[in-house]
Design a protein around this motif. Structure first.
Motif, PDB file in Angstrom:
ATOM      1  N   GLY A   8      22.739  39.247  38.898  1.00 31.15           N
ATOM      2  CA  GLY A   8      24.106  39.395  39.383  1.00 31.15           C
ATOM      3  C   GLY A   8      24.908  38.113  39.251  1.00 31.15           C
ATOM      4  N   TYR A   9      24.247  36.971  39.418  1.00 26.10           N
ATOM      5  CA  TYR A   9      24.923  35.690  39.210  1.00 26.10           C
ATOM      6  C   TYR A   9      25.105  35.400  37.725  1.00 26.10           C
ATOM      7  N   GLY A  10      24.209  35.930  36.917  1.00 26.92           N
ATOM      8  CA  GLY A  10      24.293  35.699  35.483  1.00 26.92           C
ATOM      9  C   GLY A  10      25.331  36.564  34.801  1.00 26.92           C
ATOM     10  N   GLN A  11      25.638  37.726  35.366  1.00 24.48           N
ATOM     11  CA  GLN A  11      26.668  38.611  34.812  1.00 24.48           C
ATOM     12  C   GLN A  11      27.379  39.262  35.986  1.00 24.48           C
ATOM     13  N   GLN A  12      28.472  38.647  36.410  1.00 27.60           N
ATOM     14  CA  GLN A  12      29.185  39.074  37.603  1.00 27.60           C
ATOM     15  C   GLN A  12      29.724  40.494  37.459  1.00 27.60           C
ATOM     16  N   ARG A  13      29.404  41.353  38.442  1.00 23.57           N
ATOM     17  CA  ARG A  13      29.961  42.702  38.442  1.00 23.57           C
ATOM     18  C   ARG A  13      31.427  42.647  38.840  1.00 23.57           C
ATOM     19  N   ARG A  14      32.279  43.318  38.090  1.00 22.73           N
ATOM     20  CA  ARG A  14      33.711  43.314  38.372  1.00 22.73           C
ATOM     21  C   ARG A  14      34.084  44.412  39.358  1.00 22.73           C
ATOM     22  N   SER A  15      34.903  44.055  40.318  1.00 22.00           N
ATOM     23  CA  SER A  15      35.531  45.049  41.179  1.00 22.00           C
ATOM     24  C   SER A  15      36.836  45.503  40.544  1.00 22.00           C
ATOM     25  N   PRO A  16      37.114  46.797  40.532  1.00 25.84           N
ATOM     26  CA  PRO A  16      38.365  47.263  39.946  1.00 25.84           C
ATOM     27  C   PRO A  16      39.559  46.871  40.814  1.00 25.84           C
ATOM     28  N   VAL A  17      40.716  46.801  40.165  1.00 27.51           N
ATOM     29  CA  VAL A  17      41.969  46.612  40.898  1.00 27.51           C
ATOM     30  C   VAL A  17      42.415  48.001  41.348  1.00 27.51           C
ATOM     31  N   MET A  18      42.099  48.342  42.591  1.00 30.22           N
ATOM     32  CA  MET A  18      42.242  49.713  43.088  1.00 30.22           C
ATOM     33  C   MET A  18      43.614  50.006  43.690  1.00 30.22           C
ATOM     34  N   PRO A  40      42.458  33.567  30.125  1.00 32.56           N
ATOM     35  CA  PRO A  40      43.615  34.360  30.549  1.00 32.56           C
ATOM     36  C   PRO A  40      43.384  34.990  31.924  1.00 32.56           C
ATOM     37  N   LEU A  41      44.302  34.745  32.829  1.00 30.56           N
ATOM     38  CA  LEU A  41      44.222  35.263  34.185  1.00 30.56           C
ATOM     39  C   LEU A  41      45.339  36.275  34.406  1.00 30.56           C
ATOM     40  N   GLU A  42      45.013  37.351  35.112  1.00 31.52           N
ATOM     41  CA  GLU A  42      45.967  38.433  35.372  1.00 31.52           C
ATOM     42  C   GLU A  42      46.294  38.472  36.864  1.00 31.52           C
ATOM     43  N   GLY A  43      47.565  38.728  37.178  1.00 32.70           N
ATOM     44  CA  GLY A  43      47.940  38.727  38.580  1.00 32.70           C
ATOM     45  C   GLY A  43      49.229  39.464  38.848  1.00 32.70           C
ATOM     46  N   TRP A  44      49.693  39.333  40.096  1.00 36.11           N
ATOM     47  CA  TRP A  44      50.980  39.871  40.535  1.00 36.11           C
ATOM     48  C   TRP A  44      51.826  38.740  41.093  1.00 36.11           C
ATOM     49  N   PHE A  45      53.106  38.782  40.796  1.00 34.49           N
ATOM     50  CA  PHE A  45      54.078  37.965  41.512  1.00 34.49           C
ATOM     51  C   PHE A  45      54.913  38.895  42.371  1.00 34.49           C
ATOM     52  N   ILE A  46      54.903  38.634  43.673  1.00 30.17           N
ATOM     53  CA  ILE A  46      55.620  39.462  44.644  1.00 30.17           C
ATOM     54  C   ILE A  46      56.763  38.619  45.203  1.00 30.17           C
ATOM     55  N   PRO A  47      58.009  38.887  44.812  1.00 27.61           N
ATOM     56  CA  PRO A  47      59.116  38.038  45.242  1.00 27.61           C
ATOM     57  C   PRO A  47      59.587  38.370  46.655  1.00 27.61           C
ATOM     58  N   VAL A 104      54.635  35.638  46.905  1.00 17.30           N
ATOM     59  CA  VAL A 104      53.178  35.675  46.788  1.00 17.30           C
ATOM     60  C   VAL A 104      52.781  35.752  45.319  1.00 17.30           C
ATOM     61  N   LEU A 105      51.810  34.912  44.947  1.00 18.23           N
ATOM     62  CA  LEU A 105      51.147  35.018  43.653  1.00 18.23           C
ATOM     63  C   LEU A 105      49.680  35.326  43.932  1.00 18.23           C
ATOM     64  N   ALA A 106      49.255  36.534  43.586  1.00 19.16           N
ATOM     65  CA  ALA A 106      47.864  36.954  43.764  1.00 19.16           C
ATOM     66  C   ALA A 106      47.290  37.255  42.390  1.00 19.16           C
ATOM     67  N   TYR A 107      46.093  36.761  42.123  1.00 19.47           N
ATOM     68  CA  TYR A 107      45.540  36.917  40.776  1.00 19.47           C
ATOM     69  C   TYR A 107      44.022  37.074  40.855  1.00 19.47           C
ATOM     70  N   ASP A 108      43.439  37.514  39.738  1.00 16.73           N
ATOM     71  CA  ASP A 108      41.992  37.658  39.619  1.00 16.73           C
ATOM     72  C   ASP A 108      41.395  36.384  39.033  1.00 16.73           C
ATOM     73  N   LEU A 109      40.370  35.859  39.688  1.00 17.97           N
ATOM     74  CA  LEU A 109      39.620  34.749  39.129  1.00 17.97           C
ATOM     75  C   LEU A 109      38.910  35.187  37.840  1.00 17.97           C
ATOM     76  N   ARG A 110      38.469  34.232  37.042  1.00 15.99           N
ATOM     77  CA  ARG A 110      37.728  34.541  35.816  1.00 15.99           C
ATOM     78  C   ARG A 110      36.527  35.434  36.125  1.00 15.99           C
ATOM     79  N   ASN A 111      36.218  36.318  35.218  1.00 11.16           N
ATOM     80  CA  ASN A 111      35.093  37.250  35.352  1.00 11.16           C
ATOM     81  C   ASN A 111      35.275  38.222  36.518  1.00 11.16           C
ATOM     82  N   HIS A 112      36.498  38.377  36.992  1.00  7.34           N
ATOM     83  CA  HIS A 112      36.820  39.301  38.079  1.00  7.34           C
ATOM     84  C   HIS A 112      38.051  40.126  37.698  1.00  7.34           C
ATOM     85  N   GLY A 113      38.146  41.330  38.253  1.00  4.13           N
ATOM     86  CA  GLY A 113      39.326  42.159  38.055  1.00  4.13           C
ATOM     87  C   GLY A 113      39.669  42.314  36.593  1.00  4.13           C
ATOM     88  N   PHE A 114      40.933  42.043  36.254  1.00  2.79           N
ATOM     89  CA  PHE A 114      41.420  42.164  34.884  1.00  2.79           C
ATOM     90  C   PHE A 114      41.424  40.842  34.136  1.00  2.79           C
TER      91      PHE A 114
END
Length: 299
Positions: A8-18, A40-47, A104-114
């Motif tokens: 699990g540490y060697g290949q992180q399981r991704r949680s979906p952006v639900m 590349p990191l994916e996220g939301w900007f909430i103004p 708010v800027l919320a984003y997925d860390l590497r190997n997580h989410g999108f």
């Protein structure tokens, strides 16, 4: 079992952006930006209209920016035995921050989410994820709407460890960051010891587990050490933690707090539960202490 944990540490399981901010009526923008090393990191900007304050949110290990669907498999079987079998949804956190006057800027860390894969997909406990924290700060400072905003950090669990690690590796990135609210950082060795104990595995097998993790990732427990990184914290920091969290020990967070070398710090204990997940929803239940911390240093 030990090999499964190490894998699990060697290949992180991704949680979906639900979930999305729209579920609570929040306008938002899908954004993408590079980590400090180009991932590349994916996220939301909430103004928040009329606000010149920005909170950057960093999520826990195995989660995404939207939370963790622990009510579903395969996450339920992993976490329910420790009392953490219920969903974590972070969208209410962003709603609270927005309504309090924060962008708010919320984003997925590497190997997580999108976000992009990196470093072979391994979970490093904050060593490589620190580059994502710095990347989010660089993005905020380069974006026209946010470049002049006061910046605060809301960094949970791995997000906190990664923030501490970033302060140790890249202290210059935090020169104008106002403050940090940091729920539930944890040392990898401590949480692994607790998980083995709950599974009835002999304590001495932790050495076997560490060796397997090293063989999968090249990184042992000593390298993944937020207690040491805490010595480099350079901004006002508010920690909070479930005191009787069955997956850790109070001394772990207490040591991190004690190691923070500045006077502007606070530690809040949460009582009445042993579920780690209750610490992740504490902000939704009782946000006032955290909002007061942000207000004090971001006004």
């Amino acid at each position: 079992m030990l090999q499964q944990i190490a894998d699990g540490y060697g290949q992180q399981r991704r949680s979906p952006v639900m979930h999305t901010p729209a579920e609570l009526g929040l306008d938002y923008e899908n954004v993408t930006f590079p980590s400090r090393d180009g991932v590349p990191l994916e996220g939301w900007f909430i103004p928040a209209a009329g606000s010149n304050r920005l909170i950057i949110a960093n999520h826990p290990l195995g989660f995404s920016r939207s939370g963790l669907p622990t009510q579903f498999e395969p996450w339920h079987s992993q976490w329910a035995p420790s009392g953490n079998g219920f969903e974590i949804n972070f969208i209410p956190d962003y709603k609270i921050l927005h309504d309090a006057g924060y962008n708010v800027l919320a984003y997925d860390l590497r190997n997580h989410g999108f976000s992009g894969a990196a470093n072979g997909g391994i979970a490093s406990g904050g060593i490589f994820e620190a580059r994502d924290v710095v990347g989010s700060l660089q993005y905020a400072r380069s974006r026209a709407e946010t470049r002049d905003m006061a910046i605060g950090l809301f960094s949970r669990c791995l997000g906190c460890s990664s923030t501490f690690s970033a302060m140790a590796q890249f202290p210059e990135a935090f020169n104008d960051v106002r403050c940090l609210v940091a729920p539930q950082p944890v040392s990898t060795q401590i949480i692994m010891q607790r998980r083995l104990a709950l599974a009835g595995v002999a304590a001495e097998r932790i050495k076997d587990l560490e060796q397997r993790i090293i063989l999968r990732t090249g990184l042992g427990f000593a390298a993944r050490n937020p207690r040491e990184w805490a010595k480099h914290v350079c901004i006002p920091t508010f920690l909070y933690q479930v005191h009787d969290d069955i997956l850790t020990q109070p001394s772990d967070v207490q040591t991190m707090f004690d190691n923070i070398p500045i006077a502007e710090k606070q530690l809040l204990w949460i009582y009445g539960t042993t579920a780690r997940w209750d610490g992740y929803v504490e902000f939704q239940r009782r946000p006032q202490p955290m909002l007061e911390w942000f207000a004090q240093y971001m006004s």
